[in-house]
Design an enzyme around this catalytic site. Sequence first.
Site, PDB file in Angstrom:
ATOM      1  N   TYR A  97       0.810  -1.233   0.000  1.00 54.10           N
ATOM      2  CA  TYR A  97       0.000   0.000   0.000  1.00 54.10           C
ATOM      3  C   TYR A  97       0.840   1.279   0.000  1.00 54.10           C
ATOM      4  CZ  TYR A  97      -0.295  -0.224   5.286  1.00 54.10           C
ATOM      5  OH  TYR A  97      -0.077  -0.281   6.624  1.00 54.10           O
ATOM      6  N   GLU A  98       0.192   2.388  -0.138  1.00 57.72           N
ATOM      7  CA  GLU A  98       0.875   3.679  -0.347  1.00 57.72           C
ATOM      8  C   GLU A  98       1.769   3.635  -1.580  1.00 57.72           C
ATOM      9  OE1 GLU A  98      -0.949   6.221   1.826  1.00 57.72           O
ATOM     10  OE2 GLU A  98       0.862   6.864   0.784  1.00 57.72           O
TER      11      GLU A  98
END
Lengths: 592, 592
Positions: B434-435
């Site tokens: 994620y990110e």
Amino acid sequence: MPTFTPPIKDQQFILHDVLKIADSDIPGYDELDRDFTSAVLEEAGKIAANVLQPLNAVGDRQGCRLENGVVRTPEGFKDAWTQMADGGWMGLDADTRYGGQGMPHLLNTATGELFSAANMAFQMYVGLSHGAASALYAHGSDQQKETYLPPIYEGRWTGTMNLTEPQCGTDLGLIRTKAEPQEDGSYRITGQKIWISAGEHDMADNIVHLVLAKIPGGPDGIKGISLFVVPKFLVNEDGSLGDRNGVSCGGLEEKMGIHGNATCVMNYDGATGWLVGEAHKGMRAMFTMMNEARLSVALQGYTQGEVAYQNALGFARDRLQGRDVTGAQAPEKAADPIIVHPDVRRNLMDQKSIVEGGRALVYWGAEMIDRSQRMGDAEAEAMISLLIPVMKGFLTDKGFETTVLAQQTLGGSGFTREWGLEQFVRDARIAMIYEGTNGIQSLDLVGRKLPSNGGKTIMAFFEMVKGFVKENEVDAALKEGFLDPLKAASKDLQSAAMYFMQEGVKNPLNALSGSYDFMHLFGHVCLGLMWAKMAKAAQESLDAGAGDEEFYRTKIATGRYYMARQLPATAMHLARITSGAETVMALDAANF
Amino acid sequence: MPTFTPPIKDQQFILHDVLKIADSDIPGYDELDRDFTSAVLEEAGKIAANVLQPLNAVGDRQGCRLENGVVRTPEGFKDAWTQMADGGWMGLDADTRYGGQGMPHLLNTATGELFSAANMAFQMYVGLSHGAASALYAHGSDQQKETYLPPIYEGRWTGTMNLTEPQCGTDLGLIRTKAEPQEDGSYRITGQKIWISAGEHDMADNIVHLVLAKIPGGPDGIKGISLFVVPKFLVNEDGSLGDRNGVSCGGLEEKMGIHGNATCVMNYDGATGWLVGEAHKGMRAMFTMMNEARLSVALQGYTQGEVAYQNALGFARDRLQGRDVTGAQAPEKAADPIIVHPDVRRNLMDQKSIVEGGRALVYWGAEMIDRSQRMGDAEAEAMISLLIPVMKGFLTDKGFETTVLAQQTLGGSGFTREWGLEQFVRDARIAMIYEGTNGIQSLDLVGRKLPSNGGKTIMAFFEMVKGFVKENEVDAALKEGFLDPLKAASKDLQSAAMYFMQEGVKNPLNALSGSYDFMHLFGHVCLGLMWAKMAKAAQESLDAGAGDEEFYRTKIATGRYYMARQLPATAMHLARITSGAETVMALDAANF
């Protein structure tokens, strides 16, 4: 939900183009022509894809349940077991005298690949039975063999291996389970075993436990360990089942993965057992089947990588995101499939080159086991014994890494249960631990295998690589893309072995601090050798106009990727090794 | 069950011995003397160890439940949230005008380390709120800030970031959620967002969603994306809660890990939202908070490694198995603790050197963010922007690897849920995704950050390394153990950058095929630099007679391990990079 397509063409390539098994001098290999292995793999592939694979997620979600001493396997497992048994898969490579099919171990390995890729937790029940049967076959009395082997090969009974206890996993000298001799020649077995895979379940009529225990008064440590056979139900003389024995499942382990396989605490409360082989020689009995058992774990490593790779590839072809930097490939769509992106390629090529290299290595290992067992070839036995820790340690590490890479290909979807990639990661993780942790594999390699025979076997390995290089150097493409990097990698391995010889003599910590890196360095050289052999075989097929040019060209291209992108790791491992023990051992335990 | 001990001494070492923050010219740092940071870290450590850590396994087992549109968090989470809010931790580094504590981001990072190591899934709720608040603080109107920031900093409300949709994660140009302008200046938001962490839960009175959407008629692709604030409950003028807004949780994702955090499908059905910042400039608004958000994920990487390492170490000291090859260390016991074995040491030292190096790197990153935000220092801003993808990608990969190594230290116990190591592996895995997946980080690094400012910032990095080496070469021990290997590694990085400049111009695939390896090469150089700085600081403390010699000697010894055993990876990454795109891109997509 993930899918699995049996990679039969790739399997056939190794069996026939690379290993050329039908031309082998190993007894029984003459039956294994292309059509025969194709037919067997097709049949196994159907069961794998249609029966076992759909149960893989079911097994993961439902897990096993212990109810009043009975372990319930996940829905569908029992039916699948019956289908596997009916198909004759349980005794494929077993002696025909005991109801086996008499096929080579290599063929069992190739079909096992399909079952393991489709459902590792399920295939473990099969594998454990196979292991227990192999130990009985090698060390049991005729009567024991007649009693236990046919029902196992028919799939009516299953088997287990009972080694670990709460206070000992690696260090089996600490075993406390005791075996007290009885007047009738049997033993009363008492103690607790833990982490017993397939220890109890509802798929078979009887379970044949092989148990390591100590006969009171015997030698201390591992020299006092004996092997016993302890059936769940005692067996009458006519082979029918008698009384329940004093062995029971005391609990199931909650684990990260392989939920479909029951990992049991097994309690032996004065259970009746019989000595297998000689008293106090239990460790030796275990060791004779170690190569086979560890090879099957090496296989689990790359098979989980394989099924994960297949699903990552499918996603990479379907998922539309971003544009090819060299120009849109699917201008009619909102974006290009992500397989156009170089970093996705890098990821997929790492997966593909490891999986296919791993398959070649394991099949070669199975061939050596056949050569050793069917021909009594001592050199093959020595070579596979040297390479087994490399295969187990390296391929399970790399197989796990491959599942992680495949999960990454899917981005966020890879983290969800729905897509199923995360199960492959969780299942593959155990292969680095059981059958001797990979750290223990590396100690076995450096501490025992490397110096055995005065180093003759490792020298034979280097000679084999050198011979292969020399023999094929005339092919300029093979030389540049494969043989030169292989030579460099093999030189790194030799330098590391030399370092161990020189510095390990002065201080054994210098060798032991580098054992893990040595195992990986060795693994890369092995896979480099496999890819060089595959490239040669593919080129020969192209030259012979065998058709299917894309297939063979793809093999060569995948191999070139491995040589260019994976093999450079050998220099790093060598650098780590030759930095010696000093920085590894610098801290007092209290200062960590 | 695992334990967590706040590593406050190690934190203080970075803050005061290495970064010497109390002497810094950054506004606000003058308050941060040893006693002050010690007091803050002790308080945060108490909550982390006593409140959050015991809930970590609870959260994993119970997960979140969606009941009639309401998400129930695991038992104890709501109480823990209240304690965190009461302690003032939600707004530690926030502007005092809106109820924050006004502390530097570095201090928030150091306390965040403790919360994240103790309970990553819980801390994500805090982190998401922080991120949403930062975006509002940077781009919101005064009225938006006054409305939303104080309740978030007080912990009464929380925040979320809504980017991903089913058809787009990385490629946000494909966003379909639409925002239709209304006469009153608000927008009607309609669409579906997925994988929204903390999207719905029962710990706060209101949830402030920041949502990327397209205003009909705007530019195509990412240039037409705008940012909106969409509260779960509309807010009256006096700040009290009004009607429920048209946003709801449509489902929870089943995931591999971070079960304590609710990963939501969020449905916007004509929800009322307000534009944040300018129309069509939503991506820019997201980017300004990207450094902070990605740094907090880099932190998650090494913190999961940290808590896993602590528990692996405890096991290695307790578990008796085998004997020290140089002579029994615990002759009175049945076996020695496994920490005596070189391969266990190798494993632990890899873990320790990565975790402590990672901490130094992330704190340095937080200091650069403070320097950029509090002083408007453009060079610091450029440097942290260059290094952020390295920190996020490298430290989450290495943090995950560390959890896997720690799990391996425990052997079979590491695979059981009881010992809890496997949860760290499962939780840490998401940080690589994620990110922005780590593949995307590497593209951001090589495609955007490296060439930005005409390469000035990467040149400044090399100059910084060179300067540090030159300045300290007089110290022979530092030179041999640290500066020489750092120089060699930095040279590898320069060679790789040079390769990209020369070959990437000819063919961008040559640069893009090596982006992932470049990110790792860069990460190793950064950690090498960190260890050289830590060694220097430790030696200075020893020379100054600061006491606690074992602590400082251990830092130097751990650093020497990193330089000798980890840094050689740079040459491997360089070799992979300079092999170019050819083998990576060789296959047609159909031939994989």
